[in-house]
Design an enzyme around this catalytic site. Sequence first.
Site, PDB file in Angstrom:
ATOM      1  N   ARG A  54      18.822  72.307   5.892  1.00  8.66           N
ATOM      2  CA  ARG A  54      17.385  72.494   6.138  1.00  8.66           C
ATOM      3  C   ARG A  54      16.816  73.481   5.128  1.00  8.66           C
ATOM      4  O   ARG A  54      15.726  73.292   4.595  1.00  8.66           O
ATOM      5  CB  ARG A  54      17.123  72.980   7.589  1.00  8.66           C
ATOM      6  CG  ARG A  54      15.676  73.394   7.782  1.00  8.66           C
ATOM      7  CD  ARG A  54      15.223  73.553   9.241  1.00  8.66           C
ATOM      8  NE  ARG A  54      16.222  74.059  10.157  1.00  8.66           N
ATOM      9  CZ  ARG A  54      16.657  75.326  10.194  1.00  8.66           C
ATOM     10  NH1 ARG A  54      16.174  76.245   9.364  1.00  8.66           N
ATOM     11  NH2 ARG A  54      17.579  75.685  11.074  1.00  8.66           N
ATOM     12  N   TYR A 107      -8.145  60.609   3.604  1.00  5.19           N
ATOM     13  CA  TYR A 107      -7.219  59.861   4.449  1.00  5.19           C
ATOM     14  C   TYR A 107      -7.453  60.244   5.913  1.00  5.19           C
ATOM     15  O   TYR A 107      -7.539  61.437   6.246  1.00  5.19           O
ATOM     16  CB  TYR A 107      -5.779  60.167   4.010  1.00  5.19           C
ATOM     17  CG  TYR A 107      -4.762  59.633   4.973  1.00  5.19           C
ATOM     18  CD1 TYR A 107      -4.738  58.283   5.294  1.00  5.19           C
ATOM     19  CD2 TYR A 107      -3.838  60.468   5.573  1.00  5.19           C
ATOM     20  CE1 TYR A 107      -3.813  57.783   6.206  1.00  5.19           C
ATOM     21  CE2 TYR A 107      -2.908  59.973   6.473  1.00  5.19           C
ATOM     22  CZ  TYR A 107      -2.911  58.630   6.789  1.00  5.19           C
ATOM     23  OH  TYR A 107      -2.009  58.138   7.694  1.00  5.19           O
ATOM     24  N   ASP A 179      -5.312  66.840  -2.935  1.00  5.75           N
ATOM     25  CA  ASP A 179      -4.420  65.738  -2.584  1.00  5.75           C
ATOM     26  C   ASP A 179      -4.429  64.769  -3.771  1.00  5.75           C
ATOM     27  O   ASP A 179      -5.438  64.113  -4.047  1.00  5.75           O
ATOM     28  CB  ASP A 179      -4.919  65.061  -1.296  1.00  5.75           C
ATOM     29  CG  ASP A 179      -3.973  63.968  -0.805  1.00  5.75           C
ATOM     30  OD1 ASP A 179      -3.264  63.377  -1.645  1.00  5.75           O
ATOM     31  OD2 ASP A 179      -3.958  63.704   0.406  1.00  5.75           O
ATOM     32  N   LYS A 204       3.746  56.926  -1.401  1.00  2.24           N
ATOM     33  CA  LYS A 204       2.860  56.031  -2.140  1.00  2.24           C
ATOM     34  C   LYS A 204       3.374  55.817  -3.572  1.00  2.24           C
ATOM     35  O   LYS A 204       4.469  55.322  -3.748  1.00  2.24           O
ATOM     36  CB  LYS A 204       1.432  56.588  -2.066  1.00  2.24           C
ATOM     37  CG  LYS A 204       1.007  56.975  -0.642  1.00  2.24           C
ATOM     38  CD  LYS A 204       0.916  55.777   0.263  1.00  2.24           C
ATOM     39  CE  LYS A 204       0.914  56.017   1.757  1.00  2.24           C
ATOM     40  NZ  LYS A 204       0.494  57.228   2.344  1.00  2.24           N
TER      41      LYS A 204
END
Length: 384
Positions: A54, A107, A179, A204
């Site tokens: 992690r 978005y 973004d 994407k």
Amino acid sequence: MSDQHSHQSFETRAIHAGNTADPLTGAVVPPIYQVSTYKQDGVGGLRGGYEYSRSANPTRTALEENLAALEGGRRGLAFASGLAAEDCLLRTLLAPGDHVVIPNDAYGGTFRLFAKVVQRWGVDFSVANTSDVEAVRAAVNDRTKLIWVETPSNPLLGITDIEAIAGVARQAGVKLVVDNTFASPYLQQPLALGADVVVHSLTKYMGGHSDVVGGALVTADEALGEELAYHQNAMGAVAGPFDSWIVLRGIKTLAVRMDRHSENAEKIVEMLTQHPKVTQVLYPGLPEHPGHEIAAKQMRSFGGMISFRVEGGEEAAVEVCNRARLFTLGESLGGVESLIEHPGRMTHASVAGSALEVPADLVRLSVGIENVDDLLADLRQALG
Ligand SMILES: Cc1ncc(COP(=O)(O)O)c(C=O)c1O
């Protein structure tokens, strides 16, 4: 970005940054370190600095170094999804009582995160048209901590002048977050234009093959990168080793894919603008697009995303989506295969009734890298 890669061109960095040969075997591709923990040589004796996946994992590190190099940033961090990256960023930078400026086109999931999650913790927001620099300046108040920008925006393909908004942010002493999902770092470099943090849905164009969900943050500044890395570990929504590896693999062809996405999109835009059933085409490459000049200044080309409005309203738009064959009807974007969707009922259903509601007659295309003549034929038949 390390000095080793700072002189290299984008295409070279995409393939080599973070991709050092495996020290044990010489494998030219970083292995998938599918492991949770690492043997210590005596208590605290870490080999290579890894103690628990992690906190850090070598495959994720390879991706994170690559991301920093591609965006020209100091620090890259990879997450389980774009929204996990956004959540980590917001909960690192904001505290109860703070205020943020968000775009009126973004978005839907980003808006939902602000409106349904972050706001409940006492952070409020103003919605502004970020294409209008003065509207953003007017929306900033003495509690504002950050300005959020998405350019080109999803799904209306609005363009924001990153350099101008960075000036507003600097003057107000607040951070600018961009973004960069629709453009990718190949087409647009927000940090070089003055942004503090770049956000990505790696799902994407970066992954590019519709086979992984992931997210990223890249910072201009080392100290903020450190703070975010601390929270990334403390909150835990990290990218797993296989997901990191597959994104790293996708990124190697980002430049050639983006060139083809843009070329195909331009030819499709040409057809759509002449089609009698299409009432409006939204694409920053069109000279009549209000953000065309700014897009031409800050982007290498205009990308593979197109939205258009059709005669006959919502039902007609839905019909076009349903009739498409080669364009797959589905959410998401940025893969090698072309996708079509109805934002109002699909990706942006969560903004219905808000300031971000999208037109009902809107269709969104993610133009893939298939032969453009096949794509044109499919769209012609879908439009009827
Ligand atoms: C522009 C943009 N930002 C962020 C996200 C969220 O990313 P993810 O779906 O990987 O959580 C998306 C997803 O569609 C997006 O289109």
